[in-house]
Design a protein around this motif. Structure first.
Motif, PDB file in Angstrom:
ATOM      1  N   GLY A  22       0.255  14.668 -12.180  1.00 60.93           N
ATOM      2  CA  GLY A  22       0.295  14.490 -13.736  1.00 60.93           C
ATOM      3  C   GLY A  22       1.548  13.743 -14.139  1.00 60.93           C
ATOM      4  N   LYS A  23       2.163  13.136 -13.096  1.00 60.25           N
ATOM      5  CA  LYS A  23       3.527  12.393 -13.574  1.00 60.25           C
ATOM      6  C   LYS A  23       3.033  10.939 -13.621  1.00 60.25           C
ATOM      7  CE  LYS A  23       6.149  16.099 -13.920  1.00 60.25           C
ATOM      8  NZ  LYS A  23       6.505  16.789 -14.949  1.00 60.25           N
ATOM      9  N   SER A  24       3.966   9.992 -14.200  1.00 59.38           N
ATOM     10  CA  SER A  24       3.910   8.621 -14.282  1.00 59.38           C
ATOM     11  C   SER A  24       4.284   8.201 -12.940  1.00 59.38           C
ATOM     12  CB  SER A  24       4.815   8.171 -15.372  1.00 59.38           C
ATOM     13  OG  SER A  24       4.780   6.741 -15.284  1.00 59.38           O
ATOM     14  N   GLY A  25       4.032   7.062 -12.538  1.00 58.07           N
ATOM     15  CA  GLY A  25       4.343   6.457 -11.110  1.00 58.07           C
ATOM     16  C   GLY A  25       5.806   6.123 -11.071  1.00 58.07           C
ATOM     17  N   TRP A  26       6.292   6.148 -12.315  1.00 59.04           N
ATOM     18  CA  TRP A  26       8.091   5.654 -12.397  1.00 59.04           C
ATOM     19  C   TRP A  26       8.767   6.802 -11.700  1.00 59.04           C
ATOM     20  CZ3 TRP A  26       9.412   0.983 -12.903  1.00 59.04           C
ATOM     21  CH2 TRP A  26       8.763  -0.045 -13.757  1.00 59.04           C
ATOM     22  N   PHE A  27       7.955   7.921 -11.642  1.00 59.86           N
ATOM     23  CA  PHE A  27       8.889   9.033 -11.080  1.00 59.86           C
ATOM     24  C   PHE A  27       9.120   8.582  -9.488  1.00 59.86           C
ATOM     25  CE2 PHE A  27       7.622  11.247 -14.761  1.00 59.86           C
ATOM     26  CZ  PHE A  27       8.732  12.281 -14.944  1.00 59.86           C
ATOM     27  N   VAL A  28       8.548   7.752  -8.892  1.00 59.33           N
ATOM     28  CA  VAL A  28       8.801   7.516  -7.568  1.00 59.33           C
ATOM     29  C   VAL A  28      10.206   7.036  -7.278  1.00 59.33           C
ATOM     30  CG1 VAL A  28       8.304   5.729  -5.699  1.00 59.33           C
ATOM     31  CG2 VAL A  28       6.362   6.667  -6.907  1.00 59.33           C
ATOM     32  N   LEU A  29      10.786   6.516  -8.405  1.00 59.39           N
ATOM     33  CA  LEU A  29      12.162   5.847  -8.401  1.00 59.39           C
ATOM     34  C   LEU A  29      13.429   6.842  -8.261  1.00 59.39           C
ATOM     35  CD1 LEU A  29      11.665   2.987 -10.974  1.00 59.39           C
ATOM     36  CD2 LEU A  29      11.651   2.869  -8.445  1.00 59.39           C
ATOM     37  N   ILE A  30      12.915   8.381  -8.777  1.00 63.75           N
ATOM     38  CA  ILE A  30      13.923   9.446  -8.764  1.00 63.75           C
ATOM     39  C   ILE A  30      13.879  10.195  -7.370  1.00 63.75           C
ATOM     40  CG2 ILE A  30      14.553  11.484 -10.017  1.00 63.75           C
ATOM     41  CD1 ILE A  30      12.798  10.526 -12.273  1.00 63.75           C
ATOM     42  N   PRO A  31      15.042   9.866  -6.880  1.00 62.52           N
ATOM     43  CA  PRO A  31      15.132  10.251  -5.335  1.00 62.52           C
ATOM     44  C   PRO A  31      14.672  11.515  -4.839  1.00 62.52           C
ATOM     45  CG  PRO A  31      17.039   9.145  -5.997  1.00 62.52           C
ATOM     46  CD  PRO A  31      16.238   9.316  -7.114  1.00 62.52           C
ATOM     47  N   ILE A  32      15.369  12.481  -5.305  1.00 64.90           N
ATOM     48  CA  ILE A  32      15.116  13.906  -4.637  1.00 64.90           C
ATOM     49  C   ILE A  32      13.570  14.566  -5.407  1.00 64.90           C
ATOM     50  CG2 ILE A  32      15.629  16.319  -4.468  1.00 64.90           C
ATOM     51  CD1 ILE A  32      17.202  14.245  -2.785  1.00 64.90           C
ATOM     52  N   TYR A  33      13.669  14.359  -6.651  1.00 68.48           N
ATOM     53  CA  TYR A  33      12.377  14.761  -7.576  1.00 68.48           C
ATOM     54  C   TYR A  33      11.180  14.283  -6.948  1.00 68.48           C
ATOM     55  CZ  TYR A  33      10.019  16.371 -11.566  1.00 68.48           C
ATOM     56  OH  TYR A  33       8.860  17.109 -12.412  1.00 68.48           O
ATOM     57  N   ASN A  34      11.076  12.929  -6.561  1.00 71.95           N
ATOM     58  CA  ASN A  34       9.893  12.347  -6.087  1.00 71.95           C
ATOM     59  C   ASN A  34       9.339  13.069  -4.708  1.00 71.95           C
ATOM     60  OD1 ASN A  34      11.147  11.091  -3.925  1.00 71.95           O
ATOM     61  ND2 ASN A  34      10.963   9.162  -4.811  1.00 71.95           N
ATOM     62  N   LEU A  35      10.200  13.580  -4.045  1.00 70.27           N
ATOM     63  CA  LEU A  35       9.967  14.219  -2.680  1.00 70.27           C
ATOM     64  C   LEU A  35       9.470  15.499  -2.971  1.00 70.27           C
ATOM     65  CD1 LEU A  35      10.151  14.273   0.309  1.00 70.27           C
ATOM     66  CD2 LEU A  35      12.216  15.380   0.316  1.00 70.27           C
ATOM     67  N   ILE A  36       9.846  16.459  -4.102  1.00 71.42           N
ATOM     68  CA  ILE A  36       9.295  17.515  -4.666  1.00 71.42           C
ATOM     69  C   ILE A  36       8.083  17.291  -5.023  1.00 71.42           C
ATOM     70  CG2 ILE A  36       9.683  19.503  -6.279  1.00 71.42           C
ATOM     71  CD1 ILE A  36      12.847  18.835  -6.123  1.00 71.42           C
ATOM     72  N   PRO A  53       0.839  -1.181   0.019  1.00 73.07           N
ATOM     73  CA  PRO A  53      -0.077  -0.012   0.114  1.00 73.07           C
ATOM     74  C   PRO A  53       0.680   1.192  -0.017  1.00 73.07           C
ATOM     75  CG  PRO A  53      -0.214  -1.144   2.195  1.00 73.07           C
ATOM     76  CD  PRO A  53       0.443  -2.052   1.230  1.00 73.07           C
ATOM     77  N   GLY A  54       2.114   1.039   0.484  1.00 75.94           N
ATOM     78  CA  GLY A  54       2.973   2.422   0.668  1.00 75.94           C
ATOM     79  C   GLY A  54       3.430   2.725  -0.792  1.00 75.94           C
ATOM     80  N   ILE A  55       3.541   1.657  -1.627  1.00 78.43           N
ATOM     81  CA  ILE A  55       4.085   1.930  -2.875  1.00 78.43           C
ATOM     82  C   ILE A  55       2.782   2.411  -3.973  1.00 78.43           C
ATOM     83  CG2 ILE A  55       4.948   0.681  -5.342  1.00 78.43           C
ATOM     84  CD1 ILE A  55       6.772  -1.065  -3.140  1.00 78.43           C
ATOM     85  N   ALA A  56       1.781   1.723  -3.585  1.00 83.32           N
ATOM     86  CA  ALA A  56       0.506   2.074  -4.554  1.00 83.32           C
ATOM     87  C   ALA A  56       0.065   3.448  -4.226  1.00 83.32           C
ATOM     88  CB  ALA A  56      -0.403   1.050  -4.013  1.00 83.32           C
ATOM     89  N   LEU A  57       0.256   4.018  -2.974  1.00 85.67           N
ATOM     90  CA  LEU A  57      -0.032   5.471  -2.548  1.00 85.67           C
ATOM     91  C   LEU A  57       1.024   6.463  -3.253  1.00 85.67           C
ATOM     92  CD1 LEU A  57      -1.825   7.319  -0.905  1.00 85.67           C
ATOM     93  CD2 LEU A  57      -0.146   6.991   1.085  1.00 85.67           C
ATOM     94  N   ALA A  58       2.270   6.097  -3.107  1.00 89.56           N
ATOM     95  CA  ALA A  58       3.144   6.891  -3.654  1.00 89.56           C
ATOM     96  C   ALA A  58       2.809   7.183  -5.262  1.00 89.56           C
ATOM     97  CB  ALA A  58       4.767   6.391  -3.469  1.00 89.56           C
ATOM     98  N   ILE A  59       2.580   5.959  -6.109  1.00 87.32           N
ATOM     99  CA  ILE A  59       2.288   6.013  -7.411  1.00 87.32           C
ATOM    100  C   ILE A  59       1.023   6.863  -7.428  1.00 87.32           C
ATOM    101  CG2 ILE A  59       1.485   4.700  -9.346  1.00 87.32           C
ATOM    102  CD1 ILE A  59       3.483   2.594  -8.435  1.00 87.32           C
ATOM    103  N   ARG A  60       0.102   6.674  -6.741  1.00 88.17           N
ATOM    104  CA  ARG A  60      -1.281   7.598  -6.997  1.00 88.17           C
ATOM    105  C   ARG A  60      -0.854   9.229  -6.532  1.00 88.17           C
ATOM    106  NH1 ARG A  60      -3.648   3.546  -3.554  1.00 88.17           N
ATOM    107  NH2 ARG A  60      -3.952   5.294  -1.895  1.00 88.17           N
ATOM    108  N   ARG A  61       0.253   9.260  -5.782  1.00 87.89           N
ATOM    109  CA  ARG A  61       0.691  10.884  -5.279  1.00 87.89           C
ATOM    110  C   ARG A  61       1.308  11.232  -6.640  1.00 87.89           C
ATOM    111  NH1 ARG A  61      -0.832  14.816  -4.370  1.00 87.89           N
ATOM    112  NH2 ARG A  61       0.621  16.554  -4.303  1.00 87.89           N
ATOM    113  N   MET A  62       1.936  10.492  -7.280  1.00 86.38           N
ATOM    114  CA  MET A  62       2.655  10.967  -8.420  1.00 86.38           C
ATOM    115  C   MET A  62       1.628  11.432  -9.648  1.00 86.38           C
ATOM    116  SD  MET A  62       5.916  11.210  -8.032  1.00 86.38           S
ATOM    117  CE  MET A  62       5.618  11.465  -6.013  1.00 86.38           C
ATOM    118  N   HIS A  63       0.439  10.524  -9.510  1.00 84.32           N
ATOM    119  CA  HIS A  63      -0.476  10.558 -10.677  1.00 84.32           C
ATOM    120  C   HIS A  63      -1.349  12.000 -10.321  1.00 84.32           C
ATOM    121  CE1 HIS A  63      -1.102   6.061 -11.486  1.00 84.32           C
ATOM    122  NE2 HIS A  63       0.137   6.461 -12.090  1.00 84.32           N
ATOM    123  N   ASP A  64      -1.316  12.219  -9.190  1.00 85.74           N
ATOM    124  CA  ASP A  64      -2.106  13.597  -8.778  1.00 85.74           C
ATOM    125  C   ASP A  64      -1.368  14.671  -9.277  1.00 85.74           C
ATOM    126  OD1 ASP A  64      -4.299  14.855  -7.508  1.00 85.74           O
ATOM    127  OD2 ASP A  64      -2.943  15.240  -5.945  1.00 85.74           O
TER     128      ASP A  64
END
Length: 119
Positions: free
Chosen positions: A75-89, A62-73
């Motif tokens: 307007g980015k792909s869920g793959w942006f979770v893998l970029i360390p600093i940018y995903n925090l931004i 659920p943590g990974i799924a939530l992070a992917i849904r956050r990236m979707h919010d």
């Protein structure tokens, strides 16, 4: 606490859709609190990390799924979770207003059900 329980019960492995900042950060906060409490209990009772390891394995999906849904919010792909600093931004950035390619605005769904005075 409602967001935390909602992610665990209703959206356990839901990788589609969008997640608000509040949903993401409240889940993150309560996940850290529960992990710390379980770590203290494990240390006091077992001397090893047994319960906290089981808990961590239970909430990884659920943590990974939530992070992917956050990236979707935003307007980015869920793959942006893998970029360390940018995903925090992106996790701190306000989501897109209105629907985007990943689904309807989660704030819009909340605002539609709210009661407005003098209407």
């Amino acid at each position: 606490m409602n967001y935390y329980l909602q992610v665990l019960k209703d959206k356990y492995a839901q990788f589609t859709g969008r997640a608000r900042r509040a949903e993401y950060w409240y889940f993150f906060l309560f996940n850290i609190i529960v992990s710390m409490i379980l770590g203290f209990i494990d240390g006091a009772i077992f001397g090893r990390q047994i319960i906290s390891t089981i808990y961590s394995l239970a909430v990884i999906v659920p943590g990974i799924a939530l992070a992917i849904r956050r990236m979707h919010d935003v307007g980015k792909s869920g793959w942006f979770v893998l970029i360390p600093i940018y995903n925090l931004i992106l996790a701190c950035t306000e989501g897109d207003n209105g629907p985007n390619e990943y689904g309807p605005d989660p704030k819009g769904a909340v605002n539609e059900t709210a009661v407005t005075p003098f209407a």
